[in-house]
Design a protein around this motif. Structure first.
Motif, PDB file in Angstrom:
ATOM      1  N   ASP B 253      46.979  57.602  54.079  1.00 42.14           N
ATOM      2  CA  ASP B 253      46.765  58.937  54.037  1.00 42.14           C
ATOM      3  C   ASP B 253      45.392  59.371  53.077  1.00 42.14           C
ATOM      4  O   ASP B 253      44.528  60.242  53.157  1.00 42.14           O
ATOM      5  CB  ASP B 253      48.169  59.736  53.467  1.00 42.14           C
ATOM      6  N   TRP B 254      45.277  58.397  51.983  1.00 47.43           N
ATOM      7  CA  TRP B 254      44.418  58.514  51.043  1.00 47.43           C
ATOM      8  C   TRP B 254      42.888  58.157  51.485  1.00 47.43           C
ATOM      9  O   TRP B 254      42.094  59.029  51.181  1.00 47.43           O
ATOM     10  CB  TRP B 254      44.693  57.450  49.815  1.00 47.43           C
ATOM     11  N   SER B 255      42.979  57.040  52.424  1.00 44.80           N
ATOM     12  CA  SER B 255      41.781  56.891  53.018  1.00 44.80           C
ATOM     13  C   SER B 255      41.268  58.026  53.798  1.00 44.80           C
ATOM     14  O   SER B 255      39.989  58.179  54.047  1.00 44.80           O
ATOM     15  CB  SER B 255      41.864  55.589  53.812  1.00 44.80           C
ATOM     16  N   ASN B 256      42.252  58.531  54.431  1.00 42.97           N
ATOM     17  CA  ASN B 256      41.957  59.765  55.632  1.00 42.97           C
ATOM     18  C   ASN B 256      41.214  60.617  54.741  1.00 42.97           C
ATOM     19  O   ASN B 256      40.016  61.452  55.168  1.00 42.97           O
ATOM     20  CB  ASN B 256      42.953  60.052  56.230  1.00 42.97           C
ATOM     21  N   LYS B 257      41.995  61.293  53.713  1.00 44.10           N
ATOM     22  CA  LYS B 257      41.370  62.181  52.800  1.00 44.10           C
ATOM     23  C   LYS B 257      40.027  61.957  52.291  1.00 44.10           C
ATOM     24  O   LYS B 257      39.246  62.830  52.252  1.00 44.10           O
ATOM     25  CB  LYS B 257      42.642  62.439  51.884  1.00 44.10           C
ATOM     26  N   ASN B 258      39.758  60.774  51.991  1.00 46.96           N
ATOM     27  CA  ASN B 258      38.538  60.409  51.434  1.00 46.96           C
ATOM     28  C   ASN B 258      37.347  60.019  52.631  1.00 46.96           C
ATOM     29  O   ASN B 258      36.519  59.684  52.369  1.00 46.96           O
ATOM     30  CB  ASN B 258      38.677  59.442  50.237  1.00 46.96           C
ATOM     31  N   ALA B 259      37.951  60.093  53.954  1.00 51.27           N
ATOM     32  CA  ALA B 259      37.170  59.720  54.752  1.00 51.27           C
ATOM     33  C   ALA B 259      36.433  58.430  54.850  1.00 51.27           C
ATOM     34  O   ALA B 259      35.258  58.419  55.156  1.00 51.27           O
ATOM     35  CB  ALA B 259      36.038  61.083  54.792  1.00 51.27           C
ATOM     36  N   VAL B 260      37.364  57.602  54.859  1.00 52.82           N
ATOM     37  CA  VAL B 260      36.841  56.203  54.981  1.00 52.82           C
ATOM     38  C   VAL B 260      37.588  55.272  55.961  1.00 52.82           C
ATOM     39  O   VAL B 260      37.435  54.261  56.164  1.00 52.82           O
ATOM     40  CB  VAL B 260      36.707  55.338  53.623  1.00 52.82           C
ATOM     41  N   ILE B 261      38.612  55.926  56.719  1.00 47.91           N
ATOM     42  CA  ILE B 261      39.362  55.064  57.652  1.00 47.91           C
ATOM     43  C   ILE B 261      38.748  55.094  58.767  1.00 47.91           C
ATOM     44  O   ILE B 261      38.378  55.996  59.528  1.00 47.91           O
ATOM     45  CB  ILE B 261      40.735  56.035  57.690  1.00 47.91           C
ATOM     46  N   PRO B 262      38.764  53.685  59.247  1.00 43.97           N
ATOM     47  CA  PRO B 262      38.145  53.356  60.484  1.00 43.97           C
ATOM     48  C   PRO B 262      38.825  54.041  61.717  1.00 43.97           C
ATOM     49  O   PRO B 262      40.060  53.981  61.559  1.00 43.97           O
ATOM     50  CB  PRO B 262      38.117  52.150  60.874  1.00 43.97           C
ATOM     51  N   THR B 263      38.296  54.787  62.517  1.00 43.83           N
ATOM     52  CA  THR B 263      38.861  55.726  63.499  1.00 43.83           C
ATOM     53  C   THR B 263      38.339  55.165  65.057  1.00 43.83           C
ATOM     54  O   THR B 263      36.982  55.590  65.401  1.00 43.83           O
ATOM     55  CB  THR B 263      38.648  57.133  63.454  1.00 43.83           C
ATOM     56  N   PHE B 425      28.096  48.179  68.115  1.00 40.24           N
ATOM     57  CA  PHE B 425      29.473  48.581  67.653  1.00 40.24           C
ATOM     58  C   PHE B 425      30.495  47.528  67.728  1.00 40.24           C
ATOM     59  O   PHE B 425      31.851  47.800  67.758  1.00 40.24           O
ATOM     60  CB  PHE B 425      29.808  49.762  68.421  1.00 40.24           C
ATOM     61  N   ALA B 426      30.417  46.138  67.842  1.00 38.32           N
ATOM     62  CA  ALA B 426      31.186  44.996  67.418  1.00 38.32           C
ATOM     63  C   ALA B 426      31.000  45.124  65.816  1.00 38.32           C
ATOM     64  O   ALA B 426      30.100  44.410  65.078  1.00 38.32           O
ATOM     65  CB  ALA B 426      30.381  43.939  68.040  1.00 38.32           C
ATOM     66  N   MET B 427      32.153  45.508  65.303  1.00 40.57           N
ATOM     67  CA  MET B 427      32.349  45.822  63.823  1.00 40.57           C
ATOM     68  C   MET B 427      32.584  44.551  63.037  1.00 40.57           C
ATOM     69  O   MET B 427      33.850  44.505  62.615  1.00 40.57           O
ATOM     70  CB  MET B 427      33.022  47.219  63.744  1.00 40.57           C
ATOM     71  N   GLN B 428      31.691  43.780  62.977  1.00 40.30           N
ATOM     72  CA  GLN B 428      31.713  42.541  62.206  1.00 40.30           C
ATOM     73  C   GLN B 428      30.683  42.184  61.556  1.00 40.30           C
ATOM     74  O   GLN B 428      29.444  42.835  61.645  1.00 40.30           O
ATOM     75  CB  GLN B 428      32.045  41.462  63.461  1.00 40.30           C
ATOM     76  N   VAL B 429      30.680  41.237  60.461  1.00 40.89           N
ATOM     77  CA  VAL B 429      29.605  40.577  59.804  1.00 40.89           C
ATOM     78  C   VAL B 429      29.791  39.023  59.758  1.00 40.89           C
ATOM     79  O   VAL B 429      31.058  38.555  59.609  1.00 40.89           O
ATOM     80  CB  VAL B 429      29.453  40.888  58.250  1.00 40.89           C
ATOM     81  N   LYS B 430      28.838  38.170  60.256  1.00 36.02           N
ATOM     82  CA  LYS B 430      29.147  36.644  60.443  1.00 36.02           C
ATOM     83  C   LYS B 430      30.217  36.240  61.248  1.00 36.02           C
ATOM     84  O   LYS B 430      30.831  35.240  61.228  1.00 36.02           O
ATOM     85  CB  LYS B 430      29.318  36.038  59.010  1.00 36.02           C
ATOM     86  N   GLY B 431      30.593  37.235  62.237  1.00 32.11           N
ATOM     87  CA  GLY B 431      31.620  36.886  62.929  1.00 32.11           C
ATOM     88  C   GLY B 431      33.099  37.375  62.886  1.00 32.11           C
ATOM     89  O   GLY B 431      33.806  37.230  63.845  1.00 32.11           O
ATOM     90  N   GLN B 432      33.154  37.734  61.441  1.00 30.13           N
ATOM     91  CA  GLN B 432      34.425  38.428  61.103  1.00 30.13           C
ATOM     92  C   GLN B 432      34.651  39.825  61.170  1.00 30.13           C
ATOM     93  O   GLN B 432      33.643  40.453  60.536  1.00 30.13           O
ATOM     94  CB  GLN B 432      34.969  37.606  59.834  1.00 30.13           C
ATOM     95  N   GLU B 433      35.546  40.343  61.837  1.00 30.01           N
ATOM     96  CA  GLU B 433      35.670  41.738  62.015  1.00 30.01           C
ATOM     97  C   GLU B 433      35.918  42.476  60.421  1.00 30.01           C
ATOM     98  O   GLU B 433      36.495  41.930  59.449  1.00 30.01           O
ATOM     99  CB  GLU B 433      36.982  42.144  62.822  1.00 30.01           C
ATOM    100  N   MET B 434      35.520  43.642  60.394  1.00 28.52           N
ATOM    101  CA  MET B 434      35.460  44.417  59.011  1.00 28.52           C
ATOM    102  C   MET B 434      37.035  44.657  58.680  1.00 28.52           C
ATOM    103  O   MET B 434      37.851  44.838  59.787  1.00 28.52           O
ATOM    104  CB  MET B 434      34.717  45.582  59.021  1.00 28.52           C
ATOM    105  N   SER B 435      37.302  45.041  57.484  1.00 25.13           N
ATOM    106  CA  SER B 435      38.505  45.331  57.067  1.00 25.13           C
ATOM    107  C   SER B 435      38.653  47.049  57.479  1.00 25.13           C
ATOM    108  O   SER B 435      37.732  47.653  57.965  1.00 25.13           O
ATOM    109  CB  SER B 435      39.008  45.080  55.528  1.00 25.13           C
ATOM    110  N   GLY B 436      39.764  47.546  56.844  1.00 29.91           N
ATOM    111  CA  GLY B 436      40.015  48.800  57.244  1.00 29.91           C
ATOM    112  C   GLY B 436      39.415  50.096  56.490  1.00 29.91           C
ATOM    113  O   GLY B 436      39.977  51.035  56.138  1.00 29.91           O
ATOM    114  N   TYR B 437      38.023  49.842  56.120  1.00 25.34           N
ATOM    115  CA  TYR B 437      37.184  50.858  55.416  1.00 25.34           C
ATOM    116  C   TYR B 437      35.902  51.015  56.000  1.00 25.34           C
ATOM    117  O   TYR B 437      35.204  50.089  56.446  1.00 25.34           O
ATOM    118  CB  TYR B 437      37.053  50.511  53.868  1.00 25.34           C
ATOM    119  N   ASP B 438      35.644  52.101  56.486  1.00 24.57           N
ATOM    120  CA  ASP B 438      34.240  52.439  57.034  1.00 24.57           C
ATOM    121  C   ASP B 438      33.163  52.225  56.061  1.00 24.57           C
ATOM    122  O   ASP B 438      33.456  53.391  55.048  1.00 24.57           O
ATOM    123  CB  ASP B 438      34.195  53.545  57.966  1.00 24.57           C
ATOM    124  N   GLY B 439      32.164  51.762  56.009  1.00 22.56           N
ATOM    125  CA  GLY B 439      31.227  51.669  54.870  1.00 22.56           C
ATOM    126  C   GLY B 439      30.144  52.275  54.935  1.00 22.56           C
ATOM    127  O   GLY B 439      29.161  52.483  54.353  1.00 22.56           O
TER     128      GLY B 439
END
Lengths: 138, 645
Positions: B253-263, B425-439
């Motif tokens: 919920d917190w991440s959504n309120k702060n608009a960083v949740i990957p959707t 839109f393959a959301m990764q760096v160095k082949g590993q997928e990003m965690s649950g925050y949109d940067g």
């Protein structure tokens, strides 16, 4: 005068075993939960429950001890006289919660001595101190 | 020997080396110098991998090592002293890989008398590693091969005894899915960098450990006093109650309120159906019991039951935050039971729910854009919010059927096959997928993913609160905080303890170092700890450069969505970073690290960190950083205390 023992609220335990660590540290100067006088039964994957097992102070261990190496203290604890205990293990199968045991490092059985260090670190309220006043008899 | 009889000061005393090809098992006294200089855990693993795995070795070949280490603090009387670290050259990133998990396996390994197990070769048949105090054996695992991770654990406990701690892989690991995880304690995972796939390549189905010995530390009395005081002081910390109640799911919920949740595969950062997948929904609908790792009083684990119409009820741990976001909003799921079911499914097949969520989301967006069709999906669809579609697709991936083969290597490899702009839109760096925050509107977080030493991962540096405090559209000055976090946070992976109590309960690094000193007798200060962590960071960077043979900067870019697409909806609508801002952050970051502008470490900084041997190695490849015009900074990174939440 009052009797004290550990009270268990099984639904609250999260299985962290801090209680077991501090128990072994307090009694054996060693980090070794396998030497703790209480244990936590984990029931997974179903139903998903941790059950702390502690001394119920039923006294069965004292009853079966052939050496008279266990006595009941005023606060209700059953204390092992280390010098008298022959480590025969008679008390182990009669312990209903299953918290009396032997460990290869010591030559006597290990039984909870009511120090309650375990309850001090429990952060969920799964084990607490239960106190019952004892009426003085005439 | 085992049982800590020769061990001292936090160490169990013995290291085991196993050649899985011929079954040879050798025991050595644990190298105390290695533990001291590289801090055990992640650090010792990094050094061994660097020294011993040939640069051209296939991550799935016999020359790759698979290492597990319980570090110097796991199993000791320290809050969250529960971790075990796994490491090998990663089949996902082709660089140093490490991943850790909590539960009880790390302490059990120490109690059995072992600090580290280093495995090489490939077993001719499925086996499991059996450790019962002095006994170390490779046992036949034919009967377990093919079982789901979560299904295998109770069967093995029944076979061996309830008090064995067990780690397993699932069919994903057996089949070489490059983002496979290792599972333990009915839902704890070492998920990242494909450690489960390396286990599978070695035909190592499981690890079972029972230890009845103790651990000796340098000053038990002071350690007990110090740690007891920390525990008692933090029992009433305002963050304790939400942590105990929701665990990391609080942050959905917190991440959504702060608009960083990957959707929906990071298309936007705000999810309209958040209520259904929030921490509150988890507690209300699924929670069975709180579940803690060894010695942790925060009990952030949530053991749950998921019920979906037409499906068997399933038991799992989670979803915690990362799974909740990456398999929740990122897949368009609207009900916590859907998220929990997918969590269980991925755990059981043995794939990382983070990369797994990222890969399924990437495939769903490919389907949304018509880049893959029902024809590719054996007649199925792959729509947002559909558990059935996701489940079928995951089955194709795990068994590498049809287009599933493309995705078995992660979203980067899949995008290379699919092409047609999907790389963006393959959301990764160095082949590993990003965690649950949109940067995209959290620049420090984006820089954290870009520069993370094992591919995109929040564990090394998490800056959402820093970005909020310092300005979300400002990139200047962010690098030095990222560098600092990249030094402090991996220390926990070296010492094999959890980092959450540091971040969330206002425990100072100095207090943890004090506990470390009581355990080890090393008598170090926090500055030395940070510098050792920096040394490990630079060694891992050199290892990556030596294997991948190009300037570091070329590997440090996120996918183009990170600058081409502004955030379309929610509180951050219209916001985003420019390519120039991203370049500025990289420039600042490299300067701050003492690396040149190509992202290659300079000899000066490597010398300062006593890594001259690594400088020589990258120099031979033409990848040694040029001297910095103004020399290297005396201290790299700037200490920053992020607000918890």
């Amino acid at each position: 005068m009052s009797i004290k023992r550990i009270r268990v609220s099984p639904g609250k335990c999260s299985g962290c075993r801090l209680c077991m660590q501090i128990c072994a540290i307090s009694h054996y100067d060693e980090i070794n939960p396998k030497k703790a006088s209480l244990k936590i039964e984990a029931h997974f994957p179903q139903p998903g429950l941790y059950k702390p097992k502690v001394c119920s102070q039923c006294g069965k261990c004292l009853e079966v001890c052939p050496e008279g190496a266990i006595y009941r203290r005023d606060d209700g604890a059953y204390i092992v006289i280390k010098a008298k205990c022959t480590n025969c293990g008679e008390c182990i199968p009669v312990c209903k919660p299953g918290v009396i045991f032997q460990h290869r490092d010591v030559d006597y059985v290990i039984i909870c001595d009511n120090c309650f260090k375990c309850t001090e670190l429990c952060n969920t309220g799964a084990i607490t101190i239960f106190t019952r006043p004892v009426r003085e008899s005439a | 020997m085992a049982n800590g009889s020769t061990g001292s000061r936090g160490l169990a005393g013995t290291t085991v080396r196993i050649n899985l090809s011929n079954g040879e098992i050798k025991r050595y006294p644990t190298d105390e110098k290695l533990m001291r200089e590289w801090f055990g855990g992640r650090g010792a693993i990094a050094k061994i991998l660097y020294d011993e795995v040939p640069r051209d070795a296939d991550p799935f070949g016999p020359e790759n090592l698979f290492i597990m280490s319980a570090g110097v603090m796991s199993g000791c009387f320290i809050p969250s002293g529960a971790k075990i670290e796994f490491g090998s050259v990663s089949p996902l990133t082709n660089g140093h890989g490490d991943s850790n998990m909590g539960g009880h396996l790390g302490p059990a390994l120490k109690f059995a008398g072992y600090d580290m197990v280093i495995m090489s070769g490939i077993s001719p048949k499925p086996i499991y590693l059996f450790i019962d105090d002095d006994k170390v054996e490779l046992r036949d695992a034919t009967q377990y091969w093919g079982m789901g991770s979560l299904e295998c654990e109770p069967v093995m406990k029944q076979d061996l005894g309830e008090d064995f701690e067990i780690a397993t892989i699932g069919p994903a690991g057996e089949n070489g899915i490059r983002f496979s995880c290792i599972t333990h304690d009915f839902g704890r995972q070492a998920g990242r960098t494909g450690q489960g796939a390396v286990m599978g390549s070695k035909k190592l189905k499981a690890i079972a450990v029972r230890g009845t010995g103790g651990i000796k530390v340098h000053d038990l009395e002071k350690l007990t006093e110090h740690v007891t005081a920390i525990i008692k002081r933090t029992q009433t910390h305002p963050n304790m109650a939400p942590w105990q109640k929701y665990g990391t799911a609080f942050f959905i919920d917190w991440s959504n309120k702060n608009a960083v949740i990957p959707t929906r595969n990071f298309q936007t950062t705000y999810y309209e159906d958040i209520e259904g997948i929030s921490g509150e929904a988890l507690v209300q609908k699924c929670l069975i019991t709180h579940k803690a790792c060894f010695g942790c009083w925060m009990n952030c684990g949530k053991y749950t039951k998921a019920v979906l119409p037409g499906k068997q009820a399933v038991y799992l741990e989670g979803p915690e935050y990362e799974t909740g976001s990456l398999c929740g909003s990122n897949l368009g799921m609207t009900d916590i039971n859907q998220v929990a079911y997918l969590n269980w499914l991925m755990d059981n097949v043995g794939m990382d729910t983070m990369s797994g969520g990222g890969v399924v989301a990437f495939a769903m967006e490919c389907f949304q854009r018509g880049l893959i069709t029902s024809e590719d999906l054996e007649g199925h669809t792959l729509n947002w919010g559909s558990v059935e579609d996701a489940e079928h697709f995951i089955d194709m991936v795990v068994h590498r059927r049809g287009i599933g083969e493309y995705f078995s290597g992660g979203s980067k490899r899949a995008a290379e096959k699919i092409g047609r702009g999907s790389e963006k839109f393959a959301m990764q760096v160095k082949g590993q997928e990003m965690s649950g925050y949109d940067g995209r509107y959290a620049p420090g977080m984006l820089l954290s993913y870009m520069t993370c030493d094992i591919g995109a991962h929040h564990n090394r540096s998490w800056t959402i609160t820093v970005d909020m405090a310092e300005g979300r559209d400002k990139v200047e000055g962010r690098a030095k905080v990222v560098v600092y976090l990249q030094h402090i946070r991996p220390l926990f992976d070296c010492w094999c303890i959890c980092r959450l109590f540091w971040g969330e309960l206002d425990i100072e690094p100095e207090e943890i170092v004090e506990a470390l000193n009581y355990i080890t007798g090393w008598n170090i200060d926090a500055a030395e700890a940070f510098k050792t962590s920096e040394k490990i960071w630079n060694l891992v960077r050199c290892h990556y450069l030596e294997r991948n043979k190009a300037d570091g900067r070329t590997f440090d870019y996120p996918p183009a969505r990170s600058w081409e697409d502004k955030i379309p909806t929610g509180p951050s609508a219209g916001m985003g970073l420019s390519k120039e801002q991203i370049e500025t952050m990289l420039d600042e970051y490299y300067a701050c690290r003492g690396w040149d502008n190509n992202g290659n470490p300079s000899r000066e900084v490597l010398h300062d960190l006593k890594l001259d041997f690594a400088a020589d190695n990258i120099e031979k490849l033409g990848l040694l950083g040029k001297p910095l015009p103004n020399g290297i900074p005396a201290v790299r990174g700037e200490r920053y205390k992020p607000k918890a939440f």
